[in-house]
Design a protein around this motif. Structure first.
Motif, mmCIF file in Angstrom:
data_model
loop_
_atom_site.group_PDB
_atom_site.id
_atom_site.type_symbol
_atom_site.label_atom_id
_atom_site.label_comp_id
_atom_site.label_asym_id
_atom_site.label_seq_id
_atom_site.Cartn_x
_atom_site.Cartn_y
_atom_site.Cartn_z
ATOM 1 N N GLY A 91 -0.821 13.878 7.114
ATOM 2 C CA GLY A 91 -1.078 12.846 8.111
ATOM 3 C C GLY A 91 -0.574 11.485 7.651
ATOM 4 O O GLY A 91 0.203 11.377 6.703
ATOM 5 N N SER A 92 -1.033 10.445 8.332
ATOM 6 C CA SER A 92 -0.569 9.085 8.037
ATOM 7 C C SER A 92 -1.749 8.124 8.102
ATOM 8 O O SER A 92 -2.057 7.573 9.164
ATOM 9 C CB SER A 92 0.525 8.669 9.039
ATOM 10 O OG SER A 92 0.953 7.347 8.805
ATOM 11 N N TYR A 93 -2.400 7.933 6.959
ATOM 12 C CA TYR A 93 -3.549 7.038 6.857
ATOM 13 C C TYR A 93 -3.249 5.994 5.776
ATOM 14 O O TYR A 93 -3.002 6.348 4.623
ATOM 15 C CB TYR A 93 -4.825 7.811 6.510
ATOM 16 C CG TYR A 93 -5.123 8.944 7.459
ATOM 17 C CD1 TYR A 93 -5.668 8.696 8.721
ATOM 18 C CD2 TYR A 93 -4.829 10.263 7.113
ATOM 19 C CE1 TYR A 93 -5.926 9.733 9.602
ATOM 20 C CE2 TYR A 93 -5.088 11.306 7.991
ATOM 21 C CZ TYR A 93 -5.631 11.036 9.230
ATOM 22 O OH TYR A 93 -5.882 12.066 10.103
ATOM 23 N N GLN A 94 -3.265 4.731 6.175
ATOM 24 C CA GLN A 94 -2.882 3.662 5.255
ATOM 25 C C GLN A 94 -3.751 3.690 4.000
ATOM 26 O O GLN A 94 -4.972 3.771 4.060
ATOM 27 C CB GLN A 94 -3.011 2.291 5.927
ATOM 28 C CG GLN A 94 -2.522 1.136 5.033
ATOM 29 C CD GLN A 94 -2.483 -0.187 5.777
ATOM 30 O OE1 GLN A 94 -2.525 -0.222 6.993
ATOM 31 N NE2 GLN A 94 -2.399 -1.278 5.035
ATOM 32 N N GLU A 115 5.650 4.763 6.482
ATOM 33 C CA GLU A 115 5.553 3.347 6.838
ATOM 34 C C GLU A 115 6.837 2.878 7.520
ATOM 35 O O GLU A 115 6.799 2.111 8.493
ATOM 36 C CB GLU A 115 5.279 2.515 5.582
ATOM 37 C CG GLU A 115 5.093 1.033 5.837
ATOM 38 C CD GLU A 115 3.841 0.706 6.640
ATOM 39 O OE1 GLU A 115 3.807 -0.376 7.251
ATOM 40 O OE2 GLU A 115 2.896 1.534 6.663
ATOM 41 N N ASP A 135 0.833 -1.202 0.000
ATOM 42 C CA ASP A 135 0.000 0.000 0.000
ATOM 43 C C ASP A 135 0.871 1.256 0.000
ATOM 44 O O ASP A 135 0.633 2.197 -0.769
ATOM 45 C CB ASP A 135 -0.919 0.013 1.220
ATOM 46 C CG ASP A 135 -2.100 -0.927 1.078
ATOM 47 O OD1 ASP A 135 -2.368 -1.367 -0.070
ATOM 48 O OD2 ASP A 135 -2.761 -1.221 2.095
ATOM 49 N N PHE A 195 -4.735 16.593 4.511
ATOM 50 C CA PHE A 195 -4.899 15.220 4.994
ATOM 51 C C PHE A 195 -5.609 14.328 3.965
ATOM 52 O O PHE A 195 -6.409 13.464 4.308
ATOM 53 C CB PHE A 195 -5.638 15.202 6.332
ATOM 54 C CG PHE A 195 -4.941 16.014 7.381
ATOM 55 C CD1 PHE A 195 -3.832 15.510 8.036
ATOM 56 C CD2 PHE A 195 -5.365 17.300 7.685
ATOM 57 C CE1 PHE A 195 -3.162 16.261 8.987
ATOM 58 C CE2 PHE A 195 -4.697 18.066 8.632
ATOM 59 C CZ PHE A 195 -3.601 17.545 9.285
ATOM 60 N N THR A 196 -5.301 14.578 2.689
ATOM 61 C CA THR A 196 -5.775 13.732 1.591
ATOM 62 C C THR A 196 -4.573 13.354 0.725
ATOM 63 O O THR A 196 -3.460 13.849 0.929
ATOM 64 C CB THR A 196 -6.815 14.462 0.722
ATOM 65 O OG1 THR A 196 -6.168 15.570 0.057
ATOM 66 C CG2 THR A 196 -7.973 14.979 1.563
ATOM 67 N N THR A 197 -4.807 12.499 -0.262
ATOM 68 C CA THR A 197 -3.733 12.128 -1.183
ATOM 69 C C THR A 197 -3.231 13.342 -1.952
ATOM 70 O O THR A 197 -2.040 13.446 -2.277
ATOM 71 C CB THR A 197 -4.229 11.047 -2.156
ATOM 72 O OG1 THR A 197 -4.711 9.927 -1.412
ATOM 73 C CG2 THR A 197 -3.095 10.577 -3.064
ATOM 74 N N THR A 227 -4.028 6.008 1.925
ATOM 75 C CA THR A 227 -4.435 7.357 1.534
ATOM 76 C C THR A 227 -3.289 8.348 1.592
ATOM 77 O O THR A 227 -3.032 9.080 0.627
ATOM 78 C CB THR A 227 -5.576 7.861 2.433
ATOM 79 O OG1 THR A 227 -6.659 6.934 2.387
ATOM 80 C CG2 THR A 227 -6.070 9.234 1.970
ATOM 81 N N THR A 228 -2.571 8.383 2.714
ATOM 82 C CA THR A 228 -1.461 9.334 2.860
ATOM 83 C C THR A 228 -0.200 8.694 3.434
ATOM 84 O O THR A 228 0.808 9.390 3.566
ATOM 85 C CB THR A 228 -1.872 10.515 3.766
ATOM 86 O OG1 THR A 228 -2.141 10.025 5.090
ATOM 87 C CG2 THR A 228 -3.094 11.229 3.230
ATOM 88 N N ARG A 229 -0.238 7.422 3.794
ATOM 89 C CA ARG A 229 0.924 6.799 4.413
ATOM 90 C C ARG A 229 1.884 6.315 3.339
ATOM 91 O O ARG A 229 1.761 5.217 2.805
ATOM 92 C CB ARG A 229 0.517 5.640 5.321
ATOM 93 C CG ARG A 229 1.692 5.052 6.126
ATOM 94 C CD ARG A 229 1.237 3.958 7.065
ATOM 95 N NE ARG A 229 0.288 4.473 8.035
ATOM 96 C CZ ARG A 229 -0.457 3.704 8.824
ATOM 97 N NH1 ARG A 229 -0.364 2.398 8.750
ATOM 98 N NH2 ARG A 229 -1.290 4.254 9.685
#
Length: 265
Positions: free
Chosen positions: A214-217, A226, A52, A132-134, A219-221
């Motif tokens: 941010g860090s959302y798997q 990682e 991901d 906080f989005t792609t 989406t933004t991580r």
């Protein structure tokens, strides 16, 4: 002792601090390589979280590199070929992300495009959310990578191709024709090396991305985020992903170095 590629002699003692400087870079990389679990490397790189992060990083780095090319080529031409009051200040501002701490860049992006930012508030009213989005990942990467491409192109534009462009202009070619038929084809090698550097820098971006996206798997991580998370949970995965980033960065540096050697010869 004679320097390679020329007749200039340098003091032999310079090789001692030079070797220490090289060791300062090489020893940490050697330490990283010593911790790689080579037999398990394919499995470590193909976990769900790793894939991901890898796919997101490649996709966003490619988009940010495209933005850098579209905006950086005209910007490099303006900086290299224009003369107007305030040009030095414009160049300094464009290159500022090179020396800014990435987290400061992330805060600047957040206060510009975030929900309550300079432009973000108006965008939110229009139903467009960036923070906080792609999209925020792409903007953060482009912010830190653009100066690398601009520097690469500006240097080439200052040193090369000027005689060909002057001849074409003397023969009656318009500035747009000179740009399309002479300048752009001749600067293609510099553009490629600059784009590769921008891609590698985008792929390795951490601070601005974390602050602004941010860090959302999924989406933004990205890969660096990682790696940061996995260093406590599964250090072997963190080392494997770090090795991947080192290889990509090394390819970019080698391509740029080969171009510089070609210019000297």
């Amino acid at each position: 002792m004679t320097a390679r590629g020329g007749g200039t002699r340098i003091p032999g003692w310079l090789y001692i601090p030079a070797a220490a400087g090289a060791a300062l870079v090489l020893l940490p990389l050697a330490g990283l390589l010593s911790r790689v679990d080579w037999p398990a490397l394919p499995a470590l790189l193909t976990t769900e979280a790793s894939l991901d992060a890898l796919w997101l990083s490649v996709r966003t780095a490619a988009l940010s590199t495209a933005i850098c090319v579209v905006l950086g080529v005209p910007l490099a031409f303006v900086l290299a070929r224009s003369a107007f009051r305030g040009l030095a200040l414009v160049r300094a501002v464009v290159l500022l992300p090179l020396v800014l701490p990435p987290v400061v860049g992330g805060l600047a992006l957040l206060y510009a495009f975030g929900r309550n930012g300079l432009l973000g508030e108006a965008l939110e009213l229009g139903g467009i959310r960036i923070g906080f989005t792609t999209t925020a990942v792409v903007l953060a990467q482009a912010f830190v990578s653009l100066p690398f491409l601009v520097l690469s192109l500006e240097g080439a534009l200052r040193l090369e191709h000027r005689p060909y462009e002057l001849v074409a202009a003397t023969l009656g070619a318009s500035p747009s024709v000179v740009l399309r038929r002479i300048s752009l084809p001749l600067m293609l090698p510099a553009l490629i090396s600059g784009a590769v550097l921008a891609f590698a820098r985008s792929l390795g971006e951490f601070g601005a991305t974390l602050t602004f996206a941010g860090s959302y798997q999924g989406t933004t991580r990205t890969l660096p985020l990682e790696i940061y998370l996995q260093r406590e949970v599964d250090p072997d995965v963190a080392v494997a992903l770090s090795l991947l980033l080192v290889i990509v960065a090394l390819v970019g540096v080698l391509l740029t170095a080969s171009r510089q050697r070609g210019l000297r010869t």
